[in-house]
Design a protein around this motif. Sequence first.
Motif, PDB file in Angstrom:
ATOM      1  N   LEU A 259       0.807  -1.222   0.000  1.00 27.28           N
ATOM      2  CA  LEU A 259       0.000   0.000   0.000  1.00 27.28           C
ATOM      3  C   LEU A 259       0.837   1.267   0.000  1.00 27.28           C
ATOM      4  N   GLY A 260       2.055   1.195   0.515  1.00 27.69           N
ATOM      5  CA  GLY A 260       2.849   2.406   0.664  1.00 27.69           C
ATOM      6  C   GLY A 260       3.752   2.697  -0.507  1.00 27.69           C
ATOM      7  N   VAL A 261       3.373   2.277  -1.709  1.00 31.45           N
ATOM      8  CA  VAL A 261       4.202   2.493  -2.892  1.00 31.45           C
ATOM      9  C   VAL A 261       3.430   3.326  -3.908  1.00 31.45           C
ATOM     10  N   CYS A 262       4.154   4.031  -4.752  1.00 35.45           N
ATOM     11  CA  CYS A 262       3.524   4.995  -5.647  1.00 35.45           C
ATOM     12  C   CYS A 262       2.714   4.344  -6.754  1.00 35.45           C
ATOM     13  N   ASN A 263       3.073   3.125  -7.157  1.00 33.58           N
ATOM     14  CA  ASN A 263       2.432   2.521  -8.328  1.00 33.58           C
ATOM     15  C   ASN A 263       1.304   1.558  -7.965  1.00 33.58           C
ATOM     16  N   ARG A 264       0.837   1.591  -6.737  1.00 32.69           N
ATOM     17  CA  ARG A 264      -0.292   0.767  -6.307  1.00 32.69           C
ATOM     18  C   ARG A 264      -1.588   1.328  -6.887  1.00 32.69           C
ATOM     19  N   LEU A 265      -2.650   0.528  -6.844  1.00 32.64           N
ATOM     20  CA  LEU A 265      -3.961   0.993  -7.275  1.00 32.64           C
ATOM     21  C   LEU A 265      -4.456   2.083  -6.328  1.00 32.64           C
ATOM     22  N   ASN A 266      -4.813   3.211  -6.896  1.00 30.87           N
ATOM     23  CA  ASN A 266      -5.264   4.354  -6.124  1.00 30.87           C
ATOM     24  C   ASN A 266      -6.679   4.780  -6.517  1.00 30.87           C
ATOM     25  N   LEU A 267      -6.965   4.730  -7.826  1.00 31.47           N
ATOM     26  CA  LEU A 267      -8.251   5.163  -8.364  1.00 31.47           C
ATOM     27  C   LEU A 267      -8.802   4.076  -9.276  1.00 31.47           C
ATOM     28  N   LEU A 268      -9.977   3.555  -8.933  1.00 27.65           N
ATOM     29  CA  LEU A 268     -10.626   2.510  -9.715  1.00 27.65           C
ATOM     30  C   LEU A 268     -11.833   3.097 -10.439  1.00 27.65           C
ATOM     31  N   LEU A 269     -11.770   3.099 -11.763  1.00 27.68           N
ATOM     32  CA  LEU A 269     -12.851   3.599 -12.603  1.00 27.68           C
ATOM     33  C   LEU A 269     -13.594   2.415 -13.197  1.00 27.68           C
ATOM     34  N   ILE A 270     -14.925   2.428 -13.138  1.00 26.78           N
ATOM     35  CA  ILE A 270     -15.743   1.320 -13.622  1.00 26.78           C
ATOM     36  C   ILE A 270     -16.768   1.867 -14.615  1.00 26.78           C
ATOM     37  N   HIS A 271     -16.864   1.234 -15.771  1.00 26.09           N
ATOM     38  CA  HIS A 271     -17.845   1.681 -16.761  1.00 26.09           C
ATOM     39  C   HIS A 271     -19.245   1.652 -16.150  1.00 26.09           C
ATOM     40  N   SER A 272     -19.990   2.729 -16.392  1.00 28.48           N
ATOM     41  CA  SER A 272     -21.293   2.876 -15.746  1.00 28.48           C
ATOM     42  C   SER A 272     -22.266   1.744 -16.081  1.00 28.48           C
ATOM     43  N   SER A 273     -22.104   1.119 -17.259  1.00 25.03           N
ATOM     44  CA  SER A 273     -23.034   0.054 -17.644  1.00 25.03           C
ATOM     45  C   SER A 273     -22.851  -1.216 -16.821  1.00 25.03           C
ATOM     46  N   ILE A 274     -21.690  -1.392 -16.185  1.00 21.15           N
ATOM     47  CA  ILE A 274     -21.449  -2.581 -15.357  1.00 21.15           C
ATOM     48  C   ILE A 274     -21.211  -2.217 -13.899  1.00 21.15           C
ATOM     49  N   TYR A 275     -21.318  -0.934 -13.584  1.00 24.47           N
ATOM     50  CA  TYR A 275     -20.946  -0.458 -12.247  1.00 24.47           C
ATOM     51  C   TYR A 275     -21.729  -1.194 -11.139  1.00 24.47           C
ATOM     52  N   GLU A 276     -23.064  -1.233 -11.253  1.00 27.09           N
ATOM     53  CA  GLU A 276     -23.865  -1.844 -10.198  1.00 27.09           C
ATOM     54  C   GLU A 276     -23.594  -3.340 -10.083  1.00 27.09           C
ATOM     55  N   ALA A 277     -23.390  -4.007 -11.239  1.00 32.35           N
ATOM     56  CA  ALA A 277     -23.150  -5.454 -11.214  1.00 32.35           C
ATOM     57  C   ALA A 277     -21.754  -5.784 -10.712  1.00 32.35           C
ATOM     58  N   ALA A 278     -20.766  -4.938 -11.067  1.00 34.33           N
ATOM     59  CA  ALA A 278     -19.376  -5.238 -10.707  1.00 34.33           C
ATOM     60  C   ALA A 278     -19.041  -4.831  -9.281  1.00 34.33           C
ATOM     61  N   LEU A 279     -19.731  -3.834  -8.755  1.00 32.71           N
ATOM     62  CA  LEU A 279     -19.340  -3.277  -7.459  1.00 32.71           C
ATOM     63  C   LEU A 279     -19.315  -4.306  -6.330  1.00 32.71           C
ATOM     64  N   PRO A 280     -20.288  -5.222  -6.212  1.00 33.50           N
ATOM     65  CA  PRO A 280     -20.204  -6.203  -5.118  1.00 33.50           C
ATOM     66  C   PRO A 280     -18.946  -7.067  -5.170  1.00 33.50           C
ATOM     67  N   ARG A 281     -18.563  -7.520  -6.370  1.00 30.86           N
ATOM     68  CA  ARG A 281     -17.348  -8.340  -6.472  1.00 30.86           C
ATOM     69  C   ARG A 281     -16.109  -7.508  -6.178  1.00 30.86           C
ATOM     70  N   VAL A 282     -16.098  -6.286  -6.671  1.00 32.41           N
ATOM     71  CA  VAL A 282     -14.957  -5.399  -6.409  1.00 32.41           C
ATOM     72  C   VAL A 282     -14.848  -5.117  -4.917  1.00 32.41           C
ATOM     73  N   ALA A 283     -15.977  -4.779  -4.299  1.00 30.28           N
ATOM     74  CA  ALA A 283     -15.971  -4.478  -2.866  1.00 30.28           C
ATOM     75  C   ALA A 283     -15.529  -5.686  -2.055  1.00 30.28           C
ATOM     76  N   ALA A 284     -15.961  -6.883  -2.466  1.00 29.73           N
ATOM     77  CA  ALA A 284     -15.562  -8.098  -1.749  1.00 29.73           C
ATOM     78  C   ALA A 284     -14.061  -8.326  -1.861  1.00 29.73           C
ATOM     79  N   ALA A 285     -13.503  -8.106  -3.068  1.00 31.38           N
ATOM     80  CA  ALA A 285     -12.059  -8.280  -3.264  1.00 31.38           C
ATOM     81  C   ALA A 285     -11.280  -7.291  -2.413  1.00 31.38           C
ATOM     82  N   LEU A 286     -11.762  -6.045  -2.365  1.00 28.10           N
ATOM     83  CA  LEU A 286     -11.091  -5.042  -1.542  1.00 28.10           C
ATOM     84  C   LEU A 286     -11.207  -5.393  -0.064  1.00 28.10           C
ATOM     85  N   SER A 287     -12.382  -5.855   0.345  1.00 28.94           N
ATOM     86  CA  SER A 287     -12.586  -6.201   1.750  1.00 28.94           C
ATOM     87  C   SER A 287     -11.662  -7.334   2.174  1.00 28.94           C
ATOM     88  N   GLU A 288     -11.454  -8.313   1.302  1.00 32.68           N
ATOM     89  CA  GLU A 288     -10.548  -9.413   1.618  1.00 32.68           C
ATOM     90  C   GLU A 288      -9.125  -8.923   1.866  1.00 32.68           C
TER      91      GLU A 288
END
Length: 411
Positions: A259-288
């Motif tokens: 987490l403390g490095v400059c090239n880590r993921l900082n901003l995640l952009l999701i296409h609006s057409s899949i945003y609602e469907a993708a968000l639960p899986r993304v949130a679960a991956a982040l939570s893990e």
Amino acid sequence: MLDITSATVASCAQAAHDAAPALAAASDEAVDGALAAMAGYLVSARPAILEANAADVAAGEKSGMSAGLLDRLRLTEERLGSMADALRLLASAPHANRSVDLGPLQDGLRLVERRRPVGVIGANYEARPNVTVDVASQLIKSRNAGVLRTGSAALGSATELVRSVVGPALSSVDLDPAAIQLVPSAERAAASALVSLPALVPLVILRGSGDSTRALALEAARHGVRTLAHADGGGVLYLDAEASLDTGVDVIRRSLDRLGVCNRLNLLLIHSSIYEAALPRVAAALSELDIRASLPPHDHAIGYEWALDSDHEATVTVLPVDSAAAAARIANEETSGLAACIVTESSATADEFMAAYTGTGVFWNAPTRLLDGFKMLGVPETGINIDKVPGPRGPVTYPDLCLRQYAVRPA
């Protein structure tokens, strides 16, 4: 105290300056021998290095240093082994061509481009002990002397690395160990002093938090000192409408291994057409990964760099966007321009995004963590330069640390 600190830095700079000509004239065999010896000393001096580092880490814990900063500071046997492997690879890497024949001129003359060492290069960097070895090795490979300055958090580790690894390695091949100096002062004024000596240290590499690095770059400009500044970072990942979510989740995980490095993921952009469907899986991956998703509406700048926030570094900003073009525009305008990735199964959309993004590194179905000298180029780096001017951009490595000289001679 200010005068004492300035005098200390000037003394280091003068010592490096005096040792620089011999290093510039060193043979390829001597330079590579020094680097190989550094790898050996990292192994043989391991107990002393780990002891010094443990003291630094204990002091950091006592002062309330965040987990991410402690991770940057900590050395382990495995990390020392990786540093030694990198040095061996650098020792075996080809030397930059020091003279290139550019062809004939009129009147029976010929043009030659020569690459010459800068002389003495300074480096100011954060609490990462491995950077001491990375920068020192790059300077030696490019035949530049150096003056290194780190903060109080890593000074004990850096001191032991220079004393037990860098100095003895140079001495082992009859090169002057004074060529690589470490400023012994933890005073912040030492950083300002390092960028104020154009006659002795004409170029300084700056690594660290954005505000402090920008302030030092401004101070250097006042004194006529050039800088290679690595002030800002933050990787961007765009999940396209035609993305494989399995691939996206995999790239997200690989983008957040540290987490403390400059090239880590900082901003995640999701296409609006899949945003609602993708968000639960993304949130679960982040939570893990124990990462918090900052969802709209945001109370911070879209490109806010979480790696620099010791209290909230375990955070990723998430935002829906309407197209690849919009994602590239946000990455260009709202972030530092370090690196951006698109996850998509559409080659046409990938090409569109990669053509539109103007930052230093652009990736397709691959994490921005790959924007690293060792991972991409097989050698350590002095930092990642994101300046939008001619010159070295991206991971700065030993072939970049030189000056061009044009020589005209009889054919």
